[in-house]
Design an enzyme around this catalytic site. Sequence first.
Site, PDB file in Angstrom:
ATOM      1  N   ARG A 103       0.822  -1.234   0.000  1.00  0.00           N
ATOM      2  CA  ARG A 103       0.000   0.000   0.000  1.00  0.00           C
ATOM      3  C   ARG A 103       0.844   1.267   0.000  1.00  0.00           C
ATOM      4  NH1 ARG A 103      -3.375  -3.076   3.498  1.00  0.00           N
ATOM      5  NH2 ARG A 103      -5.061  -3.933   2.232  1.00  0.00           N
TER       6      ARG A 103
ATOM      7  N   LYS B 268       3.677  11.753 -10.853  1.00  0.00           N
ATOM      8  CA  LYS B 268       2.830  10.937 -11.734  1.00  0.00           C
ATOM      9  C   LYS B 268       3.571   9.648 -12.054  1.00  0.00           C
ATOM     10  CE  LYS B 268      -0.031  14.199 -14.279  1.00  0.00           C
ATOM     11  NZ  LYS B 268      -0.375  14.677 -15.637  1.00  0.00           N
TER      12      LYS B 268
ATOM     13  N   GLU C 115      11.008  18.293 -24.276  1.00  0.00           N
ATOM     14  CA  GLU C 115      10.286  18.675 -23.046  1.00  0.00           C
ATOM     15  C   GLU C 115      10.859  19.975 -22.467  1.00  0.00           C
ATOM     16  OE1 GLU C 115       7.604  17.068 -21.894  1.00  0.00           O
ATOM     17  OE2 GLU C 115       7.770  14.946 -22.404  1.00  0.00           O
TER      18      GLU C 115
ATOM     19  N   LYS D 292       8.362  23.146 -13.308  1.00  0.00           N
ATOM     20  CA  LYS D 292       7.450  22.033 -13.049  1.00  0.00           C
ATOM     21  C   LYS D 292       7.054  22.007 -11.570  1.00  0.00           C
ATOM     22  CE  LYS D 292       6.130  17.369 -13.759  1.00  0.00           C
ATOM     23  NZ  LYS D 292       6.286  16.146 -14.508  1.00  0.00           N
TER      24      LYS D 292
ATOM     25  N   GLU E 117      -3.687  17.845 -10.903  1.00  0.00           N
ATOM     26  CA  GLU E 117      -4.158  18.297 -12.211  1.00  0.00           C
ATOM     27  C   GLU E 117      -5.643  18.612 -12.251  1.00  0.00           C
ATOM     28  OE1 GLU E 117      -2.044  16.524 -15.501  1.00  0.00           O
ATOM     29  OE2 GLU E 117      -3.775  16.831 -16.796  1.00  0.00           O
TER      30      GLU E 117
ATOM     31  N   ARG F 292      -2.000  22.314 -13.926  1.00  0.00           N
ATOM     32  CA  ARG F 292      -1.003  21.291 -14.260  1.00  0.00           C
ATOM     33  C   ARG F 292      -1.184  20.758 -15.676  1.00  0.00           C
ATOM     34  NH1 ARG F 292       1.561  16.373 -10.558  1.00  0.00           N
ATOM     35  NH2 ARG F 292       2.902  15.599 -12.215  1.00  0.00           N
TER      36      ARG F 292
ATOM     37  N   ASN G  95       1.004  19.509 -20.357  1.00  0.00           N
ATOM     38  CA  ASN G  95       0.712  18.615 -21.479  1.00  0.00           C
ATOM     39  C   ASN G  95       0.726  19.338 -22.825  1.00  0.00           C
ATOM     40  OD1 ASN G  95       0.350  16.171 -20.054  1.00  0.00           O
ATOM     41  ND2 ASN G  95      -1.596  16.952 -19.290  1.00  0.00           N
TER      42      ASN G  95
ATOM     43  N   HIS H  86       1.099  17.402 -25.999  1.00  0.00           N
ATOM     44  CA  HIS H  86       0.920  15.978 -25.708  1.00  0.00           C
ATOM     45  C   HIS H  86      -0.332  15.371 -26.332  1.00  0.00           C
ATOM     46  CE1 HIS H  86       4.170  16.713 -22.952  1.00  0.00           C
ATOM     47  NE2 HIS H  86       4.163  15.480 -22.506  1.00  0.00           N
TER      48      HIS H  86
ATOM     49  N   HIS I  55       0.663  12.181 -28.105  1.00  0.00           N
ATOM     50  CA  HIS I  55       0.200  10.849 -27.707  1.00  0.00           C
ATOM     51  C   HIS I  55      -0.482  10.137 -28.870  1.00  0.00           C
ATOM     52  CE1 HIS I  55       0.151  11.664 -23.066  1.00  0.00           C
ATOM     53  NE2 HIS I  55       1.354  11.386 -23.534  1.00  0.00           N
TER      54      HIS I  55
ATOM     55  N   HIS J 131       8.884   9.512 -27.324  1.00  0.00           N
ATOM     56  CA  HIS J 131       7.905  10.361 -26.637  1.00  0.00           C
ATOM     57  C   HIS J 131       8.227  11.861 -26.808  1.00  0.00           C
ATOM     58  CE1 HIS J 131       5.089  11.727 -23.588  1.00  0.00           C
ATOM     59  NE2 HIS J 131       6.079  12.404 -23.036  1.00  0.00           N
TER      60      HIS J 131
END
Length: 368
Positions: free
Chosen positions: A122, A144, A186, A228, A238, A242, A246, A249, A253, A267
Amino acid sequence: MAEQVHVNLPGREYVVEIGEGLLGQAGAYVAPLLRRPRVAVISDETVAGLHLETLRAGLAADGIAMEALLLPPGEATKCWDALTRCVEWLLDQQIERGDVVVAFGGGVIGDLVGFAASVLRRGVRFVQIPTSLLAQVDSSVGGKTGINTRHGKNLVGAFHQPSLVLADTSVLGTLEPRDFLAGYGEVVKYGLLGDAAFFDWLEAQGPALAAGDSAARIEAVRRSVQMKADIVMRDETEQGERALLNLGHTFGHALEAATGYSDRLLHGEGVAIGCALAFELSARMGLCAQEAPSRVRAHLRAMGMKVDLRDIDGELPDAEALLALMGQDKKVVEGQLRFILARAIGDSFVTGEVAKADVLTLLTDALA
Ligand code: NAD
């Protein structure tokens, strides 16, 4: 002395240390987190072959023992099977709630191992030691974590902040030039989304940075991580701002999915092409000046990066199919695609107000 960026999330604060030669001093940085002098390190075979012994020596210098699990390099490793391997191996190693797991590699290892740490018993603490430029400026910071599924990228995961990030910029020297430039995609993104002065600086310093200038690399990583961290501190999960991270992206993506997450498109390359498309769309919608997309494209070209869809090897699906792939994006809300668009370089915003017809025309023209 390393540069530091503080991520001050209440109860989960941590420091990002940035500098040359940090691997060799890893023990001194990690020791304060440990209840017993051992860590479990997960890496990929390429990174481990180049740098694992330096890390081992750096930990041993402070009396810290390590066991390592090595996984195949590449995006395909961000999958259910690899997650199972990580978690079962960590249990084999008898990693307890109080222990620390180390993610040592690029964004693939960071996302996968962070997720494994978040579900193991956990949740156990983990340290990010990012080794690619992309991971140092972006994926290692902000918490993330996750894996890809057949439905798309990063669709399964958790928010789990690291307890420490050690960005040793000297390891960037062994990156393949293509991987370095993908990470640079990036870096450019940060300038484009929120800091015009940083984009100016990159236009001037980018070539030196790519050629290996150490001070320029440290400065680029520091400024990127600071931006960031600032955004993550204001909007960790987000709910709003936030999403600006992206930029590029939604397009990127879809292109990654269209090329099967293969070597055809990395990427960060997808992000760079996506940024160029986002600025082009913004200009066509009258949101920003015509010169802005030209300037973005000129800088990416000058750095020897992929800019256009035709820079991607092989066939791409048609515009309709690319638009359908965008529909899997996590930014889709009630079926409505959300885009990060720009009013200028350094001034981006999130919007759901984009006509599908405009995106289709943009993609059709870009594919022509
Ligand atoms: P990667 O981890 O696959 O690394 C790229 C390649 O570089 C790999 O072959 C790796 O073995 C190699 N490599 C890494 N460090 C090296 C070094 N120092 N020397 C030589 N080779 C080295 O990919 P990446 O570009 O680092 O990361 C991409 C991933 O990051 C994607 O899965 C993306 O979704 C994810 N990502 C996550 C976030 C986040 O916030 N969590 C943000 C951006 C991207």
